[in-house]
Design an enzyme around this catalytic site. Structure first.
Site, PDB file in Angstrom:
ATOM      1  N   LYS A  40      -3.120   1.877  -6.920  1.00 39.68           N
ATOM      2  CA  LYS A  40      -2.086   0.876  -7.141  1.00 39.68           C
ATOM      3  C   LYS A  40      -1.868   0.655  -8.636  1.00 39.68           C
ATOM      4  CE  LYS A  40      -2.233  -2.388  -4.054  1.00 39.68           C
ATOM      5  NZ  LYS A  40      -2.982  -3.519  -3.452  1.00 39.68           N
ATOM      6  N   ARG A 110      -4.918  -8.300  -7.144  1.00 36.97           N
ATOM      7  CA  ARG A 110      -4.765  -7.271  -6.106  1.00 36.97           C
ATOM      8  C   ARG A 110      -5.813  -6.194  -6.280  1.00 36.97           C
ATOM      9  NH1 ARG A 110       1.231  -5.195  -7.100  1.00 36.97           N
ATOM     10  NH2 ARG A 110       1.065  -4.657  -4.894  1.00 36.97           N
ATOM     11  N   GLY A 119      -4.778  -2.309   3.865  1.00 32.08           N
ATOM     12  CA  GLY A 119      -5.329  -3.569   4.342  1.00 32.08           C
ATOM     13  C   GLY A 119      -6.814  -3.767   4.107  1.00 32.08           C
ATOM     14  N   MET A 121      -8.496  -4.200   1.330  1.00 29.01           N
ATOM     15  CA  MET A 121      -8.835  -5.172   0.297  1.00 29.01           C
ATOM     16  C   MET A 121      -7.791  -6.277   0.319  1.00 29.01           C
ATOM     17  SD  MET A 121     -11.404  -3.860  -1.260  1.00 29.01           S
ATOM     18  CE  MET A 121     -12.217  -2.326  -0.901  1.00 29.01           C
ATOM     19  N   ARG A 366       3.521   4.458  -3.631  1.00 26.08           N
ATOM     20  CA  ARG A 366       2.471   5.452  -3.355  1.00 26.08           C
ATOM     21  C   ARG A 366       3.069   6.487  -2.426  1.00 26.08           C
ATOM     22  NH1 ARG A 366      -0.774   1.025   0.124  1.00 26.08           N
ATOM     23  NH2 ARG A 366       0.768   0.768   1.748  1.00 26.08           N
ATOM     24  N   HIS A 482       0.958  -3.526  10.240  1.00 26.32           N
ATOM     25  CA  HIS A 482      -0.356  -2.891  10.100  1.00 26.32           C
ATOM     26  C   HIS A 482      -0.561  -1.864  11.208  1.00 26.32           C
ATOM     27  CE1 HIS A 482      -4.755  -2.633  10.768  1.00 26.32           C
ATOM     28  NE2 HIS A 482      -4.790  -2.630   9.451  1.00 26.32           N
ATOM     29  N   SER A 794     -17.650  40.570  15.873  1.00 28.04           N
ATOM     30  CA  SER A 794     -17.008  39.267  16.008  1.00 28.04           C
ATOM     31  C   SER A 794     -18.122  38.241  15.892  1.00 28.04           C
ATOM     32  CB  SER A 794     -16.303  39.162  17.349  1.00 28.04           C
ATOM     33  OG  SER A 794     -15.799  37.866  17.504  1.00 28.04           O
ATOM     34  N   CYS A 861     -14.985  34.209  16.244  1.00 25.57           N
ATOM     35  CA  CYS A 861     -14.494  33.460  17.399  1.00 25.57           C
ATOM     36  C   CYS A 861     -15.402  32.255  17.539  1.00 25.57           C
ATOM     37  CB  CYS A 861     -14.474  34.324  18.652  1.00 25.57           C
ATOM     38  SG  CYS A 861     -16.066  35.005  19.094  1.00 25.57           S
ATOM     39  N   TYR A 881      -9.889  38.498  10.675  1.00 31.98           N
ATOM     40  CA  TYR A 881      -9.149  37.532  11.498  1.00 31.98           C
ATOM     41  C   TYR A 881     -10.044  36.372  11.913  1.00 31.98           C
ATOM     42  CZ  TYR A 881     -11.491  39.500  15.613  1.00 31.98           C
ATOM     43  OH  TYR A 881     -12.438  39.899  16.513  1.00 31.98           O
TER      44      TYR A 881
HETATM   45  P1  ADP Z   1      -1.899  -4.289  -0.008  1.00 29.07           P
HETATM   46  O1  ADP Z   1      -2.720  -3.282  -0.702  1.00 29.07           O
HETATM   47  O2  ADP Z   1      -2.563  -4.884   1.174  1.00 29.07           O
HETATM   48  O3  ADP Z   1      -0.519  -3.818   0.257  1.00 29.07           O
HETATM   49  P2  ADP Z   1      -0.890  -5.724  -2.282  1.00 29.07           P
HETATM   50  O4  ADP Z   1      -1.762  -5.908  -3.456  1.00 29.07           O
HETATM   51  O5  ADP Z   1       0.130  -4.671  -2.382  1.00 29.07           O
HETATM   52  O6  ADP Z   1      -1.802  -5.533  -1.009  1.00 29.07           O
HETATM   53  O7  ADP Z   1      -0.232  -7.113  -2.019  1.00 29.07           O
HETATM   54  C1  ADP Z   1       0.433  -7.410  -0.839  1.00 29.07           C
HETATM   55  C2  ADP Z   1       1.770  -8.001  -1.104  1.00 29.07           C
HETATM   56  O8  ADP Z   1       1.674  -9.112  -1.931  1.00 29.07           O
HETATM   57  C3  ADP Z   1       2.723  -7.072  -1.816  1.00 29.07           C
HETATM   58  O9  ADP Z   1       3.363  -6.240  -0.932  1.00 29.07           O
HETATM   59  C4  ADP Z   1       3.693  -8.037  -2.423  1.00 29.07           C
HETATM   60  O10 ADP Z   1       4.681  -8.360  -1.492  1.00 29.07           O
HETATM   61  C5  ADP Z   1       2.842  -9.219  -2.697  1.00 29.07           C
HETATM   62  N1  ADP Z   1       2.518  -9.273  -4.117  1.00 29.07           N
HETATM   63  C6  ADP Z   1       1.493  -8.701  -4.754  1.00 29.07           C
HETATM   64  N2  ADP Z   1       1.556  -8.931  -6.089  1.00 29.07           N
HETATM   65  C7  ADP Z   1       2.671  -9.657  -6.277  1.00 29.07           C
HETATM   66  C8  ADP Z   1       3.305 -10.205  -7.426  1.00 29.07           C
HETATM   67  N3  ADP Z   1       2.798 -10.025  -8.640  1.00 29.07           N
HETATM   68  N4  ADP Z   1       4.428 -10.892  -7.251  1.00 29.07           N
HETATM   69  C9  ADP Z   1       4.938 -11.066  -6.014  1.00 29.07           C
HETATM   70  N5  ADP Z   1       4.403 -10.591  -4.903  1.00 29.07           N
HETATM   71  C10 ADP Z   1       3.275  -9.884  -5.016  1.00 29.07           C
HETATM   72 MG    MG Z   2       0.709  -3.277  -1.036  1.00 29.24          MG
HETATM   73 MG    MG Z   3      -2.625  -6.105   2.764  1.00 33.08          MG
END
Ligand code: ADP
Ligand code: MG
Ligand code: MG
Length: 906
Positions: A40, A110, A119, A121, A366, A482, A794, A861, A881
């Protein structure tokens, strides 16, 4: 602004530096370095560096995660100064100050590991709010509702993620607040309502935590940073790492970033998008957004999101306007960002964005997870668009994922008892018994049942159950929920957002509909889901073989052009051979002959042969079997005309064919004229203590040559029959379980003699080879001698693994799990070849065989023939093969191409 970015605390050298800044069009360098910044952070920095609108922030590197754990979950002092400089960087670019009661800076904290762990973290939003700053925020934004909404979100998230309090109580308080006022949506709460809710939340924190909610913004920040690092060792993160082979020492990074607000009214929004359709692969933007919302609202499935594009909305027949219609200008900007990102990363992107009062902000990008079908289409399209090369396209497909495409779908003609319909979140059909929680799913699946996991919505705690389930059904959540994202990643069929379902966890029952159409599904009931249409059916719906797409054929043709290894199939019926040929098999690498003996019409003759007391008795029985075997081989050689077919002579221990029941003995007695008692005695004589190492393989041919003679005769007569019809049979006769050169000499002489006899009788011959399996360590060691007689090898790596490791495949389940867990073997050696040990024997035998007989044909095989890592090994040592089960032939073709290109699978 750039000067802020380039300034470094001068006590720091690059080496012991842990904080890297981004934003304002600049970065501290290391943009794109995922190992250091996590996926990220690396991509946020990279987006910032190419001039996309990214809220400024900084990343604490993954190296700090390792150090944090090394130092007993403490931060080194030097980090404080670095973080302070990072905050100053954000303050400089935004003009807001962290903790300023008049105009506060809010940040998100984050997590982000090297590879995306959906999801795993937790993120904390709106950090920096307290009883004072909330007032300042309200004044500065001139929006009380927004400020208090942000504060209540912050307390709720912080309490959950950082303080680890029971989040149910907070959700309940929100529900109660809405119910009391007769409201349905969070957005309808007034500023006064929200203030009351915040007070209630603070009471909850004090009750559960024993202390008031932290008011010092720096305490808040360090608490959140610690929680992100702490979550790296959470149970759910560990489960995910185990399932995906992610090393524990990689660590996660922490990203601290200025908040932008999607909850500032109707010109604000938050959304998630893919630059192409991740389910089917179409080159069209794909995504969802919510007006006046923040963060996880879209994926959490609390409100139903709206479509991104007008076309998608119309196709779904939805009323709520799409982003393209509701915010045409921002949508246009977003679309051009999508294109830039695709060109930059040269791959389909999964994107998170927020619109704050019509200003677009990018929050994440990503490479997007996708189904196998989408992966093929996207790879082929991108190669055709010139974005990537054909080689790259081949390298982009995980061979194992093709499994999803080669598997059955629902028979369109079969009747369906449709219970309800949800969103087609992840394609494929699945049928199984209903379970309502992940643990039960895991338990019942381990007991061998096919299960469908049914949840209101899934969360990271459900990962193990989703993995164990054949399919996933949720009542809430959109195409990017999710459940949908994880299911697509795992290749599990999934129907999400089946809104008419209501799930009662206590009673373990799902209810659907009302009045006369009311129905319920209990735990253990059979359910079928169709992830391609979203349909949910009661009971089991029959399935049919899939239709392979044009993209599949195109990519496979590209792969075929770049591979060296041939791919054959393990097949023993004309029907299997036909499937194999359709899937592109270039011959049969292993045609087992024993299964043909189990046929109900033949088994009595087989038993008669085994139980006979002498050669004459055996020959009488074999005479009955000869025409049957010949017919088998005619069928196979016909389907495979022009391609080699390796037929293995009888291999299993005879006792596998013995009669068990009274009626079976009686039947054999009638056929042979012997009495049942004598037959029983003979059967008892044949009992073996360790049949895997017993009277089997070529030992049968050595002791009862008439058996192999009959089989060889059947093969040559069949080949001549087929040749006489103008086809080109290419039989290769294979002797199993040899250990010594003498065994091969004896058996080859017998086969050649039989061939000459048949050729003389029929007045014509056919070309054929005689070779051996190499499946005992002694045979591998003496491969040089054996190759003087054998015309091909084989490698039977199933038995070779058993005999080299001294592990019985049938008994390994009890301990192999522990072996893999403790890293004694890195993978199950029966699934992926033990390249280090068994592989060394294979390599040595191949070398010795080639030295004795230059150009000797070498193949493999056994299960490993369809395993990409094992195939890469076969390529490296130059085998001719690999042979895999028919459904794995395309996987092997692709894996062989990737191995030839020396590009490991994604
Ligand atoms: P995940 O890895 O679970 O997707 P993120 O770190 O991407 O977690 O955060 C989840 C959501 O939180 C993001 O999709 C975004 O909508 C919101 N978010 C994260 N950072 C910011 C920020 N700086 N400003 C506004 N929204 C944020
Ligand atoms: Mg995210
Ligand atoms: Mg999340």
């Amino acid at each position: 602004m750039a000067s802020v970015v380039n300034e470094r605390p001068d006590t720091q050298t690059t080496d012991d530096r842990y904080v890297f800044r981004f934003g304002g069009g600049c970065t501290d360098g290391e943009a794109g370095n995922k190992n250091l910044l996590g996926g990220k952070g690396a991509n946020l920095a990279e987006m910032a560096s190419i001039g996309l609108p990214v809220p400024p922030g900084f990343t604490i590197s993954t190296a700090m995660c390792a150090r944090y754990y090394e130092e007993g979950e403490h931060f080194p002092d030097s980090l404080r100064a670095e973080v302070a400089a990072g905050i100053a960087h954000i303050e400089g670019l935004t003009g807001h100050r962290f903790g300023d009661p008049a105009d506060p800076l809010l940040v998100s904290v984050r997590s982000g590991a090297r590879v995306s762990m959906p999801g795993m973290m937790d993120t904390v939003l709106n950090l920096g709010l307290n009883d004072e700053t909330v007032e300042g925020l309200a004044r500065a934004a001139d929006d009380e509702r927004f400020a208090w909404d942000s504060y209540r979100r912050f307390i709720q998230m912080y309490a959950d993620v950082v303080l680890e309090l029971d989040h149910g109580a907070f959700e309940e308080a929100l529900e109660v607040a809405k119910e009391d006022r007769g409201l349905t949506l969070d957005t309808e709460l007034s500023p006064a309502d929200l203030k009351e809710l915040v007070a209630e939340y603070q009471r909850l924190v004090r009750d559960q935590w024993g202390k008031p909610f932290p008011q010092d913004v720096h305490d808040q920040l360090w608490g959140a940073v610690g929680a992100v690092f702490g979550s790296w060792q959470s149970d759910r993160a560990r489960v995910y790492r185990r399932l995906h082979d992610i090393p524990a020492d990689w660590g996660t990074a922490v990203n601290v970033q200025a908040m932008v607000f999607g909850n500032m009214g109707d010109t604000s929004a938050t959304g998630v998008a893919f630059t192409r359709d991740p389910a089917k692969g179409a080159h069209a933007y794909y995504g969802e957004f919510l007006i006046n919302a923040q963060g996880e609202d879209v994926v959490a499935g609390i409100r139903t999101p709206q479509y991104l594009t007008r076309a998608a909305r119309e196709e779904a027949g939805a009323k709520a306007s799409s982003m393209e219609e509701a915010m045409p200008q921002v949508y246009g900007e977003l679309a051009s960002v999508f294109d830039r990102l695709e060109t930059h990363y040269r791959d389909m992107q999964d994107i998170e964005f927020t619109v704050e009062k019509t200003k677009l902000w990018m929050l994440q990008t990503r490479s997007g997870k996708r189904t196998a079908k989408a992966a093929l289409k996207i790879a082929v399209d991108m190669a055709n668009e010139g974005l990537i090369s054909r080689e790259e396209a081949i390298g982009r497909i995980d061979p194992a994922s093709l499994d999803q495409l080669l598997h059955p779908t629902l028979d369109p003609k079969a009747p369906r008892d449709v219970l309800t319909k949800g969103l087609p979140a992840s394609p494929g059909a699945a049928c199984g018994v209903v379970v309502f929680n992940a643990d039960t799913a895991e338990k019942r699946a381990a007991a061998g049942e096919a299960v469908i996991l049914v949840r209101t919505e899934t969360s990271p705690e459900d990962i193990h159950g989703m993995h164990a389930a054949r399919g996933i059904l949720t009542a809430r959540g959109g195409m990017t929920s999710h459940a949908a994202v994880v299911a697509r990643g795992m290749g599990r069929p999934c129907v999400s957002g089946a809104g008419s379902l209501s799930i009662d966890m206590k009673e373990r029952v799902a209810r659907c509909g009302a009045g006369a159409s009311w129905r319920e599904v209990k735990e253990g009931d059979l359910l079928t889901i169709d992830g391609a249409t979203g349909e949910v059916m009661i009971g089991e719906v029959p399935t049919v073989l899939p239709e392979l797409s044009g993209d599949f054929r195109t990519l496979m043709a590209w792969a075929d052009a770049s591979r060296r290894l041939k791919v054959r199939a393990n097949a023993e019926t004309p029907a299997d051979c036909r499937v194999a040929r359709d899937f592109g098999a270039e011959g049969v690498g292993l045609c087992r002959t024993e299964h043909m003996f189990f046929d109900a019409a033949r088994i009595t003759a087989v038993r008669q042969m085994i139980l006979a007391n002498d050669e004459a008795g055996r020959r009488a029985a074999l005479d009955k079997l000869l025409p049957e075997q010949r017919a088998d081989f005619v069928g196979i050689l016909e389907v495979m005309a022009g391609l080699p077919v390796t037929i293995r002579l009888l291999d299993p221990p005879l006792h596998e064919f013995l009669p068990h029941e009274e009626a079976e003995f009686a039947e054999v007695a009638k056929a042979t004229g012997l009495d049942v008692e004598a037959l029983r005695r003979r059967a008892a004589e044949l009992h073996e203590f360790n049949p895997m190492l017993g009277h089997r393989g070529c030992r049968l041919g050595v002791t009862y040559p008439e058996i192999y003679e009959m089989q060889a005769r059947a093969i040559f007569e069949a080949a001549i029959d087929v040749a006489e019809r103008g086809e080109a049979p290419v039989p290769e006769v294979m002797i199993p379980l040899v250990a010594t050169r003498r065994e091969v000499e004896l058996m080859k002489a017998l086969i050649d003699r039989t061939a000459q006899a048949v050729f003389a009788e029929r007045g014509r011959g056919v070309d054929y080879l005689v070779g051996t399996m190499i499946e005992l360590p002694r045979a591998a060691l003496k491969a040089g001698e054996i190759a003087e007689t054998a015309e091909f090898f084989s490698f039977g790596t199933n038995d070779l693994t058993q005999t080299t490791l001294g592990v019985s495949r049938d008994d390994a389940a009890r301990f192999l799990g522990a072996y893999v867990e403790q890293g004694i073997y890195s993978k199950d050696p029966f699934v992926s070849l033990d390249i280090d040990g068994v592989g060394e024997l294979v390599e040595l035998a191949a070398e010795r065989g080639r030295t004795a007989r230059p150009g000797i044909k070498l193949g493999i095989c056994g299960e490993h023939g369809g395993d990409p890592a094992s195939i890469a090994f076969c390529e490296r040592i130059g085998l001719d093969y690999v042979s895999a089960s028919p459904y794995r032939v395309p996987i092997a073709r692709l894996a062989a191409a990737q191995a030839a290109m020396r590009k490991p699978a994604m």
